[in-house]
Design a protein around this motif. Structure first.
Motif, PDB file in Angstrom:
ATOM      1  N   TYR A   7       0.871  -1.170   0.000  1.00  0.00           N
ATOM      2  CA  TYR A   7       0.000   0.000   0.000  1.00  0.00           C
ATOM      3  C   TYR A   7       0.915   1.229   0.000  1.00  0.00           C
ATOM      4  N   GLY A   9       2.331   5.198  -0.720  1.00  0.00           N
ATOM      5  CA  GLY A   9       1.867   6.585  -0.649  1.00  0.00           C
ATOM      6  C   GLY A   9       2.907   7.452   0.019  1.00  0.00           C
ATOM      7  N   SER A  10       2.576   8.735   0.166  1.00  0.00           N
ATOM      8  CA  SER A  10       3.497   9.659   0.830  1.00  0.00           C
ATOM      9  C   SER A  10       3.339   9.577   2.349  1.00  0.00           C
ATOM     10  N   PHE A  11       2.108   9.397   2.801  1.00  0.00           N
ATOM     11  CA  PHE A  11       1.808   9.308   4.235  1.00  0.00           C
ATOM     12  C   PHE A  11       2.458  10.454   5.015  1.00  0.00           C
ATOM     13  N   GLY A  17      -7.832   7.648   7.491  1.00  0.00           N
ATOM     14  CA  GLY A  17      -8.249   7.151   6.173  1.00  0.00           C
ATOM     15  C   GLY A  17      -7.252   6.136   5.639  1.00  0.00           C
ATOM     16  N   HIS A  18      -5.946   6.437   5.794  1.00  0.00           N
ATOM     17  CA  HIS A  18      -4.905   5.489   5.388  1.00  0.00           C
ATOM     18  C   HIS A  18      -4.991   4.205   6.225  1.00  0.00           C
ATOM     19  N   LYS A  42       6.094  16.192  -4.212  1.00  0.00           N
ATOM     20  CA  LYS A  42       5.383  17.248  -3.494  1.00  0.00           C
ATOM     21  C   LYS A  42       6.206  17.634  -2.284  1.00  0.00           C
ATOM     22  N   ARG A  88      -4.564   0.738  -3.478  1.00  0.00           N
ATOM     23  CA  ARG A  88      -4.725   2.187  -3.409  1.00  0.00           C
ATOM     24  C   ARG A  88      -6.126   2.490  -2.881  1.00  0.00           C
ATOM     25  N   GLY A  89      -6.316   3.700  -2.373  1.00  0.00           N
ATOM     26  CA  GLY A  89      -7.628   4.093  -1.857  1.00  0.00           C
ATOM     27  C   GLY A  89      -8.290   5.072  -2.809  1.00  0.00           C
ATOM     28  N   ARG A  91     -11.236   8.015  -3.100  1.00  0.00           N
ATOM     29  CA  ARG A  91     -12.205   8.875  -2.410  1.00  0.00           C
ATOM     30  C   ARG A  91     -13.211   9.478  -3.381  1.00  0.00           C
ATOM     31  N   GLU A  99      -5.631   7.530 -10.245  1.00  0.00           N
ATOM     32  CA  GLU A  99      -5.344   6.113  -9.953  1.00  0.00           C
ATOM     33  C   GLU A  99      -5.394   5.255 -11.206  1.00  0.00           C
ATOM     34  N   THR A 120     -13.026   4.346  -0.162  1.00  0.00           N
ATOM     35  CA  THR A 120     -12.940   4.904   1.183  1.00  0.00           C
ATOM     36  C   THR A 120     -14.177   4.595   2.034  1.00  0.00           C
ATOM     37  N   TYR A 124     -14.278   8.825   6.186  1.00  0.00           N
ATOM     38  CA  TYR A 124     -12.994   9.401   5.798  1.00  0.00           C
ATOM     39  C   TYR A 124     -12.993   9.900   4.354  1.00  0.00           C
ATOM     40  N   LEU A 127     -11.329  13.163   3.805  1.00  0.00           N
ATOM     41  CA  LEU A 127     -10.082  13.338   4.560  1.00  0.00           C
ATOM     42  C   LEU A 127      -8.844  13.165   3.681  1.00  0.00           C
TER      43      LEU A 127
HETATM   44  P1  ADP Z   1      -0.092   9.926  -2.659  1.00  0.00           P
HETATM   45  O1  ADP Z   1       0.253   8.543  -3.050  1.00  0.00           O
HETATM   46  O2  ADP Z   1      -0.861  10.673  -3.707  1.00  0.00           O
HETATM   47  O3  ADP Z   1       1.014  10.709  -2.042  1.00  0.00           O
HETATM   48  P2  ADP Z   1      -1.280   9.603  -0.034  1.00  0.00           P
HETATM   49  O4  ADP Z   1      -0.018   9.224   0.630  1.00  0.00           O
HETATM   50  O5  ADP Z   1      -1.973  10.818   0.500  1.00  0.00           O
HETATM   51  O6  ADP Z   1      -1.232   9.763  -1.578  1.00  0.00           O
HETATM   52  O7  ADP Z   1      -2.283   8.388   0.018  1.00  0.00           O
HETATM   53  C1  ADP Z   1      -1.933   7.096  -0.381  1.00  0.00           C
HETATM   54  C2  ADP Z   1      -3.151   6.354  -0.879  1.00  0.00           C
HETATM   55  O8  ADP Z   1      -4.177   6.397   0.095  1.00  0.00           O
HETATM   56  C3  ADP Z   1      -3.770   6.930  -2.154  1.00  0.00           C
HETATM   57  O9  ADP Z   1      -4.265   5.853  -2.937  1.00  0.00           O
HETATM   58  C4  ADP Z   1      -4.920   7.751  -1.655  1.00  0.00           C
HETATM   59  O10 ADP Z   1      -5.942   7.873  -2.627  1.00  0.00           O
HETATM   60  C5  ADP Z   1      -5.365   6.921  -0.472  1.00  0.00           C
HETATM   61  N1  ADP Z   1      -6.061   7.720   0.537  1.00  0.00           N
HETATM   62  C6  ADP Z   1      -5.649   8.856   1.124  1.00  0.00           C
HETATM   63  N2  ADP Z   1      -6.554   9.315   2.015  1.00  0.00           N
HETATM   64  C7  ADP Z   1      -7.594   8.443   1.972  1.00  0.00           C
HETATM   65  C8  ADP Z   1      -8.866   8.359   2.630  1.00  0.00           C
HETATM   66  N3  ADP Z   1      -9.262   9.306   3.493  1.00  0.00           N
HETATM   67  N4  ADP Z   1      -9.677   7.315   2.329  1.00  0.00           N
HETATM   68  C9  ADP Z   1      -9.283   6.394   1.422  1.00  0.00           C
HETATM   69  N5  ADP Z   1      -8.110   6.409   0.767  1.00  0.00           N
HETATM   70  C10 ADP Z   1      -7.279   7.416   1.024  1.00  0.00           C
END
Ligand code: ADP
Length: 173
Positions: A7, A9-11, A17-18, A42, A88-89, A91, A99, A120, A124, A127
């Motif tokens: 999974y 992401g930048s987190f 939500g994550h 970013k 991936r999530g 929203r 995505e 999602t 969330y 969020l």
């Molecule tokens: P990125 O990969 O764009 O930097 P993030 O680190 O913010 O994105 O998020 C990682 C993944 O989690 C992405 O697929 C994003 O769509 C998903 N995500 C972020 N926030 C939520 C949420 N509130 N509910 C569901 N999925 C989420």
């Protein structure tokens, strides 16, 4: 053996939500690696070790979720850890566009890896990590949206940058 999912992401920082997506993925797959991308395109508030530490704490009670950082191509990392699935999530429609494009490119690069998007949870759906940073910067409440230690870490970070607005009266009573 079993199926490993990553999974990515930048987190920056991890939100509820994550955590929700990671837990739901962990209920489907044998193990989930929450993969913290080292150098996203970013500007970041937290360093990679900080993002990893917060995410690790946020999922510490889930035995089949681990947290790792990675750099370079996502599919390269997926192959390295022998993941069959990228989670991936989703929203909103705007997420769908991004995505889909990313999933198609990843499939071109690594056809053996499947991308699975989880929708999602309603709580969330609005969020995002960037919205949370904005709320905390402006002194607003974040209960239930990020773990308490994340809110605290954000307050410290933003305060050090001189960005935290004073806590408003309505919040303190
Ligand atoms: P990125 O990969 O764009 O930097 P993030 O680190 O913010 O994105 O998020 C990682 C993944 O989690 C992405 O697929 C994003 O769509 C998903 N995500 C972020 N926030 C939520 C949420 N509130 N509910 C569901 N999925 C989420």
């Amino acid at each position: 053996m079993g199926i490993t999912a990553i999974y990515p992401g930048s987190f920056d920082p991890v939100t509820m939500g994550h955590v929700d997506i990671a837990r739901r993925a962990a209920a489907i797959f044998d193990r989930v690696i929450l993969a913290v991308y080292d150098t996203p395109a970013k500007s970041l508030v937290f360093t990679t070790p900080e993002r990893v530490a917060m995410a690790t704490r946020a999922v510490s009670d889930a035995p089949n979720i681990s947290v790792r950082s990675f750099s370079g191509l996502l599919v390269g990392f997926a192959r390295e850890v022998e993941a069959k699935v990228i989670v991936r999530g989703l929203r909103a429609v705007s997420d769908f566009e991004v995505e889909t494009q990313m999933a198609l490119m990843n499939r071109k690069l690594a056809p053996e890896i499947e991308v699975v998007c989880l929708v999602t949870s309603l709580n969330y759906s609005f969020l995002s990590a960037s919205l949370i940073k904005e709320i905390i910067k402006l002194g607003g409440p974040s209960e239930g949206l990020v773990p308490d230690f994340v809110a605290e870490a954000l307050q410290h970070k933003l305060a050090r940058k001189g960005e935290v607005a004073p806590v408003p009266r309505w919040l303190t009573g």
